[in-house]
Each structure stands twice: as structure tokens, then as C-alpha cells.
Enzyme design. Structure first.
Site, PDB file in Angstrom:
ATOM      1  N   SER A 410     -59.598 -41.486 -15.942  1.00 58.93           N
ATOM      2  CA  SER A 410     -59.433 -41.967 -17.317  1.00 58.93           C
ATOM      3  C   SER A 410     -58.200 -42.848 -17.431  1.00 58.93           C
ATOM      4  O   SER A 410     -57.901 -43.359 -18.502  1.00 58.93           O
ATOM      5  CB  SER A 410     -59.317 -40.776 -18.268  1.00 58.93           C
ATOM      6  N   HIS A 431     -65.953 -44.257 -16.490  1.00 55.34           N
ATOM      7  CA  HIS A 431     -65.207 -43.252 -17.263  1.00 55.34           C
ATOM      8  C   HIS A 431     -66.105 -42.673 -18.359  1.00 55.34           C
ATOM      9  O   HIS A 431     -66.501 -43.379 -19.284  1.00 55.34           O
ATOM     10  CB  HIS A 431     -63.954 -43.933 -17.860  1.00 55.34           C
ATOM     11  N   GLU A 443     -67.320 -45.972 -20.173  1.00 60.04           N
ATOM     12  CA  GLU A 443     -66.363 -47.080 -20.048  1.00 60.04           C
ATOM     13  C   GLU A 443     -66.310 -47.464 -18.565  1.00 60.04           C
ATOM     14  O   GLU A 443     -65.709 -46.756 -17.759  1.00 60.04           O
ATOM     15  CB  GLU A 443     -64.987 -46.612 -20.549  1.00 60.04           C
ATOM     16  N   ASN A 481     -58.352 -44.838 -23.898  1.00 58.03           N
ATOM     17  CA  ASN A 481     -57.158 -43.991 -23.933  1.00 58.03           C
ATOM     18  C   ASN A 481     -55.888 -44.787 -24.210  1.00 58.03           C
ATOM     19  O   ASN A 481     -54.935 -44.262 -24.781  1.00 58.03           O
ATOM     20  CB  ASN A 481     -57.026 -43.203 -22.627  1.00 58.03           C
TER      21      ASN A 481
END
Ligand SMILES: CCCCCCCC/C=C\C/C=C/C(=O)SCCNC(=O)CCNC(=O)[C@H](O)C(C)(C)COP(=O)(O)OP(=O)(O)OC[C@H]1O[C@@H](n2cnc3c(N)ncnc32)[C@H](O)[C@@H]1OP(=O)(O)O
Length: 719
Positions: A410, A431, A443, A481
Site C-alpha cells: 500500500s 493494491h 489501485e 493512502n
């Protein structure tokens, strides 16, 4: 447009607007003229309407809703002659008949379809309702209860079910046009009176049904207005004569189509398709690159993420080997998979047969060597660069040369992981978001050497396993993130300054987020963030303690660490920011002990508290994250704003009726967004995330709508 031909006394009308025969102005006009011609032609005994190519019609042309009014003739005007015709009219449906497409079919006297055809009213998903008689005609055909289900959910109904419901009169297996012609000929001479839906009555289902449905819909589609309007329109079919019901439906449609929700939901519909069209810096793109076949896959790590990813693969029919280093962990992972499958069966999301089929293609192993023959591997071990590099180096030796190696990291650098192999072109990030089986976002992260073929393969895989894949470049924490970081940081600062975690969550949930930030942290586990922060600090040579308030001149808030050190790890320990009673329970209650901890923390650092409004909570959290979004665009980590919006909608549950954070910024007007961000930057100089994005500054001077940002970014590389 619509094509017309007379085939031996059968008028064959073809809706012609590839690829989905959307009912644009030209198609509506063409259909109206063709029906008139068929009506006037004495030789014509019956009429067949079909769609050119694979689909009957995907309904109204959504792009036309952008203006203030839809040019006449409307679908209802175009179809009136079908309704009134004494010659039988047959809709011959292949592919999809959706929205206005199904409404055209409901104006016909008969409907036949291929075994793979689908019908439905998905309007609710783009913020409107079936506005060409769907809410008045469907209840006359299949009753109120089934109409409520179909119209408020927008789900597609497969041919078999459509036949059972009475939407289709027959399922046919040969060429749909020929079958349509034969069917139409077979009903010539039969009075069409009983087939005309406007002449039928809607059974009185009572008002309680609607009261119950309003409560259900408010809960299930929280915040969305279209499902409630759909209910009002369906209720009108029961309470009013046909023509008055049609007027009421149109009134409700007009209110919805001019609402902000419809605009946002329609933006989302197209954003999803724009985002699917990817491009690499080399120029290679989704049009030019072809995916490799993925017949078998491997997943490394049977923890929550690994088990969830394996579940996505096996439920999509991809034979998968799940590998763990320890038999005990492996068994735990398999139990998770089996438990989730049982849950899906119990919730009627799949049949027991489908669940058994899925589990039958899952193999397990404690030996990486068992991945020697798979086409693609997804590594999902915990977030440790050295460990991931070690695994990739081994995989490179074990797997066949064509195998694509994916990492579910991540945050870690894809290029560094790829360097552990001799196939850097075949290394890519995939991800997934927790829980991997539920969250739709995938992702996909390309590194500097990732090939277009590899990207095409993971994008195609995403679609195949029913995810929404979005392509992003590599940077610390990627897009999701990275944007979450300033959002979460502001939440903590707000708590330091006087908002309670519960007020922060309430503001976010009232806005439409499925869960507030603190509730999400409890769900993921506060210890996870704790470890990630410690590791990241270690990599930067910094030692963090719960007393740390500034790092390299930048403000930080480590209140979450204080909670972890008190044993509050979130749901798993029964308490975190909230109290859950006991470990694993989901019902969150505000906890006075947490408020005391915050008080104590603020006293210790002499932080003055003040009353903070929900507007300030939303502005600070959202604008901090939006500013980061513009920096991501500026750096070329994504190529278009739609990518960011799709990431927030499918990764974090940003409400579709708000269109994603970049769309939201567009609606606020960029000059206002920029002004507010500059003000926050002045008031909070120790937070680097408030440094305004240069791209935002530029765009805020132009007043360009979101649809034009990409061309400006591309035409001005020096911003
Ligand atoms: C004040 C005004 C008063 C006016 C009064 C008017 C009265 C009301 C009139 C009508 C009411 C009816 C409303 C409707 O019908 S709303 C539309 C309902 N239909 C849908 O929502 C279906 C949307 N489409 C899909 O779900 C899918 O596209 C699909 C299942 C049909 C096909 O999927 P797939 O094969 O995966 O293809 P794509 O999704 O990629 O689509 C291909 C291509 O086509 C474009 N497109 C699809 N549907 C539409 C559409 N309805 N209108 C315009 N364009 C559509 C899609 O965007 C793709 O194009 P690309 O991005 O350029 O590749």
C-alpha cells in the site's frame, strides 16, 4: 438514427447509434418517423423494433441530460404510435434493454429476448428515474412489488427472470431479428387491446408497502434522493389514472435531472469509463496494449488481505494457489475464505453451488515452488520492504518467464521491489482495499520499467474479478493512502484543538461517508498505523515517541499512539477511539475514557481548546486532501482528475452523489478552494500539506470545468 425496411409485410426498425444505441435526438426522431411510416404503409401488417449490433438500447443518451432541456421528440413522443398502433409491435431484445431502452420495449405489445439479454431501469444509479413511462408501465406489467425492487435498485434482470416476471413473452435462441419477424407474423390478427399497458390497472398494494419501502430505501441508499423519488412515481401509478401518473413521473424526473446529485452521479458514470482508459508516460495505452491471458494465479500470504484477494480470484473462476509459510496460518486463511463464502450464500449473494465451485479451484501450499506454473502471482505479505524483496527474488527464479509478479503493497516503492528480479517489466502493484472481497477499488501501480502488456493484464484482471481498476504511478503511499494522510492528520489536529473524535465522525457521516475517520481507524486496527509510523520514522532516522509534537519543523499529533500504548487497538481489542464492549463486536459507543485521555494530552501540551463547527471539520479534512490530489495530478502520478475521484468513491466510499473530491472541488469553484487553502496555509504554517498546489493555483485562475483540466495539464507541462 433508426433504419427502416419492409420485409414481406413486416416493418423492421433498427435503432442505430453504436455502441449501445443510446436514444439520442436523432434516434428518437428516426424511431418516430419509422413508426409513422409503418403505420401509414398499408402493406405492413406488423412491426419489429431491434437494436443494431449487440445491444437493443442502453436508454436515453445521458450526455443530453447535461443541458437544461432535452430536445423534442422525447421517448414518449417517439413511441406514442407504437402504443396506439393496431398492428402488433414486437421488441426483439439482444444484449441490454436498459432505462429508456426498456421503456421503448414497454411501449411495444410484445417483447422477446435472447437467453443472454438483460433488462433493467438503472436510472437511479445516475440520479434520475425512468422518465418515459417506466414507473407507470412496469407496475401495470409486473405489479408494484417487483417494480419497486427493479426501479429502486437499478439492477439488471437476466432473460430467465424477465420471462418469469412477464417482462419477456418468449426467450428465443436463433437470430434475434429473424425470430422477431417470425414472432410478429404469428401474432398478426390477434387483437392487441389487451397488450396495451396504458389500458391496464395497477393493483392496489396499499400505502403501508410504500411507508416500509421509504424506510428501507433511506437506510440502504443513505443520502440518495433518486430512490425516494422513484417510490413516489411508482405510488402515483397506483393512485392516479395513467395520463396523470405520466405527468407526475415527468415532474419528478425534471426535479431530479436538475439536482446536484444527478449531475454528480452522471459525472461518476463517465469518470469510471474515462479512468478505465489508461496511458503510460511512454504513450502506450489501453487502446494499443493487449493483456496476457491469466488462466491460473497464485496469492502469497493468507492473512486478511491475501485470503480476501484469493476469494476474489476463485469466485471469478480463476484457479488459485494460496501460499503461506506456516500450515497453521494457511488453515486460518482457508477458514476465512470458507466463512466468507458461507456468508455470501447466507446473504443470497451466491448459490451454494457457486460457492462450492469457487472453493474447488482453490489449492493451498506452504511451498513457494508450487507457483512455478501460474500466470500471475499477487504477493500480500505484511508491509516490509526487505521481506517483499526476498519473496520477489525467489519468485523470479521459481515462476515461468511470462509470469507477472504483483505486490499488494500500500506504500512501498515498486521499483525497489522490481529490482530484486530480472523481470522488472513484469512487476506491478495491485493494491486492494480492505475488506478485499467487498471493496471495489484495485489501485494498480506501474513502476518505471513496468511494460504496457503487464499493465493491460492487471487492468483486465481487475475488470474480470469485478473490481474497478485504476492506474497510478509510483510515489510514497501511491494515490489513495497519500491523500488519506493529510485527511487523517487534520482529523487529529481538529481533535487536539477541541472537536471530539465523535463530532469529527458525525460530520463526515452526515456528509455521506460510510464511516468516519476514527471508526475506520478502529476497524483497521490502531496498532497497524502505529507500526507503519514507527517503521517510516525509522527509515527516515527519526525516533517517534508519544511526546513528539514536531518532526523537522512539521506539526504531528501522535494521540493514536497514546491510545495504542493504553492497549486500545480498535475493534480487535474491544476499544479504540470508541468502546465496543468486547473484542470483535461492531457496535461503537463514544467512550469518556478517550475524552479524558484527550483532555490530559491537551493539558500536558497546554493546547487551548475551542468549539469547532462541522463545516470547519469538513473543510479542513477535505481541502487538505484535495490539495494533495492536485499535487498528485501536478506530478503526473495520475493523468486525469477522474482517476482520483474513482479511487475515493470505490476505495473509501466517497458518496457518488457528491461525485468524488476533485468533482467536489470543481463544484465549489477552484478560486474558492484555492483561497481557503491559502488561508489555512497562513493559519497553520507548520503543516506542509497546506502548501498550495501550483496546479491548483493555475487552474483557479482559469475557471475551467473539470472536463477541461486534463487538456490544460497536458498542454502546460511547466506549471
Ligand atoms: C428537463 C428535461 C426533460 C426531458 C424529459 C425527458 C423524459 C425522460 C426521458 C428518458 C428517461 C430515461 C432515462 C434513461 O434511459 S437514463 C439511461 C439509463 N441507462 C443506463 O444508465 C445504462 C448506462 N450504460 C451502461 O450501463 C453500460 O454502458 C452498458 C451495460 C449498456 C454497456 O456496458 P459496456 O459494454 O461495459 O460498455 P460501456 O459502459 O463502456 O459503454 C460503451 C460506451 O457507451 C457509452 N454509453 C453507455 N450508455 C450510455 C448512455 N445511456 N448514454 C450515453 N452514452 C452511453 C459509454 O460512456 C461508453 O462510451 P465511451 O466512454 O466513450 O467509451
Amino acid at each position: 438514427m433508426a433504419n427502416y425496411r419492409n420485409k414481406g409485410g413486416v416493418a423492421v426498425i433498427e435503432l442505430n447509434n453504436p455502441p449501445v444505441n443510446a436514444l439520442s435526438f436523432e434516434v428518437r426522431s428516426g424511431l418516430m418517423n419509422a413508426l409513422k411510416r409503418a403505420h401509414d404503409d398499408k402493406d405492413v401488417k406488423c412491426i419489429v423494433i431491434h437494436g443494431k449490433g449487440k445491444n437493443f438500447s442502453a436508454g436515453a443518451d445521458i450526455k443530453e441530460f447535461g443541458g437544461t432541456k432535452q430536445q423534442k421528440p422525447w421517448i414518449t413522443d417517439a413511441c406514442r404510435l407504437a402504443d396506439e398502433s393496431s398492428k402488433p409491435v414486437v421488441a426483439a431484445i439482444a444484449g441490454t434493454a436498459l432505462g429508456g431502452g426498456l421503456e421503448v420495449a414497454l411501449f411495444c405489445h410484445y417483447r422477446i429476448g435472447t437467453p443472454s439479454c438483460r433488462v433493467g431501469f438503472p436510472e437511479v444509479q445516475i440520479g434520475v428515474l425512468p422518465g418515459a413511462g417506466g414507473t407507470q408501465r412496469l407496475p401495470r406489467l409486473i405489479g408494484v412489488k417487483h417494480s419497486i425492487d427493479m426501479i429502486t435498485s437499478g439492477r439488471h434482470v437476466m432473460a430467465e427472470e424477465a420471462l418469469k416476471l412477464g417482462i419477456l413473452d418468449k426467450i428465443v435462441t436463433d437470430d434475434i431479428i429473424e425470430e422477431g419477424i417470425q414472432f410478429a407474423k404469428s401474432v398478426v390478427g390477434i387483437d392487441v387491446g389487451g397488450r396495451i399497458l396504458r389500458n391496464r390497472k395497477v393493483e392496489d398494494a396499499g400505502s403501508k408497502v410504500f411507508d416500509d419501502e421509504i424506510s428501507r430505501v433511506k437506510k440502504k441508499y443513505k443520502g440518495y434522493i433518486a430512490p425516494l423519488f422513484c417510490l413516489k412515481a411508482i405510488q402515483a401509478s397506483m393512485q392516479l389514472p395513467y395520463d396523470a401518473g405520466m405527468e407526475q413521473e415527468l415532474k419528478l424526473f425534471q426535479q431530479l435531472v436538475s439536482s446536484g446529485q444527478a449531475k454528480a452521479q452522471q459525472y461518476t458514470f463517465f469518470a469510471e469509463r474515462i479512468s478505465a482508459r489508461w496511458q503510460l508516460p511512454s504513450g502506450a495505452n489501453s487502446q494499443t496494449a493487449s493483456p496476457l491471458p491469466v488462466k491460473t494465479a497464485g496469492v502469497i500470504g493468507a492473512g486478511t488481505m491475501g485470503a480476501g484477494i484469493a476469494l476474489c480470484l476463485i469466485t471469478s473462476g480463476i484457479p488459485t494457489v494460496l501460499v503461506e509459510q506456516d500450515q497453521k496460518f494457511l488453515e486460518k486463511g482457508v477458514k476465512t475464505v470458507e466463512g466468507d463464502l458461507r456468508g455470501s450464500v447466507a446473504l443470497k449473494k451466491m448459490t451454494a453451488e457457486q460457492a462450492n465451485k469457487a472453493i474447488s479451484v482453490l489449492k493451498t501450499s506452504v511451498n513457494l515452488e508450487d507457483l512455478h506454473d501460474v500466470d500471475l502471482v499477487i504477493e500480500a505479505v505484511y508491509e516490509n520492504l526487505a521481506l517483499k524483496k526476498e519473496i520477489f527474488a525467489k519468485l523470479d527464479k521459481i515462476c515461468k518467464s511470462k509470469t507477472i509478479l504483483c505486490t499488494n503493497t500500500s506504500s512501498l516503492d515498486i521499483d525497489t521491489i522490481a529490482e530484486a528480479t530480472k523481470r522488472r517489466d513484469k512487476v506491478v502493484g495491485t493494491h486492494f482495499f480492505a475488506p478485499a472481497y467487498i471493496m471495489k477499488l484495485q489501485e494498480n501501480v506501474y513502476g518505471k520499467d513496468t511494460s504496457a502488456e503487464t499493465v493491460a493484464t492487471v487492468m483486465a484482471l481487475g475488470k474480470r474479478i469485478r473490481k474497478v481498476p485504476v492506474l497510478v504511478g509510483t510515489c510514497d503511499s501511491f494515490v489513495a493512502n497519500r491523500m488519506l494522510h493529510p485527511y487523517a492528520t487534520e482529523a487529529l489536529f481538529l481533535v487536539e484543538e477541541g472537536a471530539s473524535p465523535y463530532e469529527v465522525d458525525q460530520a463526515l457521516e452526515d456528509f455521506g461517508m460510510p464511516m468516519g475517520m476514527f471508526r475506520v481507524s478502529d476497524l483497521s486496527g490502531l496498532d497497524i498505523g502505529y507500526k507503519v509510523r514507527k517503521e517510516a520514522a525509522k527509515r527516515r532516522g527519526i525516533e517517534l515517541t508519544s511526546d513528539t509534537r514536531f518532526v523537522n519543523g512539521e506539526r504531528v499529533c501522535l494521540l493514536a499512539n497514546v491510545l495504542v500504548e493504553k492497549g486500545r487497538l480498535g475493534i480487535k481489542s474491544g476499544k479504540g477511539w470508541y468502546n465496543y464492549g468486547s473484542p470483535g463486536k461492531r457496535e461503537a459507543t463514544p467512550d469518556p475514557e478517550v475524552l479524558d485521555t484527550i483532555e490530559e494530552y491537551c493539558r500536558k501540551y497546554d493546547i487551548k481548546k475551542r468549539k469547532i463547527s462541522s463545516q470547519e471539520i469538513l473543510e479542513r479534512m477535505q481541502l487538505a486532501m484535495i490539495n494533495e490530489g492536485f499535487k498528485i495530478l501536478e506530478e503526473g502520478i495520475v493523468s486525469k482528475p477522474e482517476d482520483i475521484d474513482i479511487i475515493w468513491i470505490y476505495g473509501f466510499g466517497w458518496p457518488k452523489y457528491m461525485g468524488g473530491p476533485m468533482f467536489y472541488a470543481n463544484e465549489m469553484k477552484l478560486k474558492n478552494v484555492y483561497r481557503k487553502i491559502r488561508d489555512f496555509h497562513q493559519n497553520y504554517p507548520f503543516s506542509i500539506h497546506w502548501t498550495p498546489s501550483k496546479l491548483l493555483a493555475r487552474l483557479s485562475e482559469t475557471d475551467l470545468p473539470i472536463s477541461k483540466w486534463t487538456s490544460l495539464i497536458n498542454s502546460n507541462s511547466k506549471l
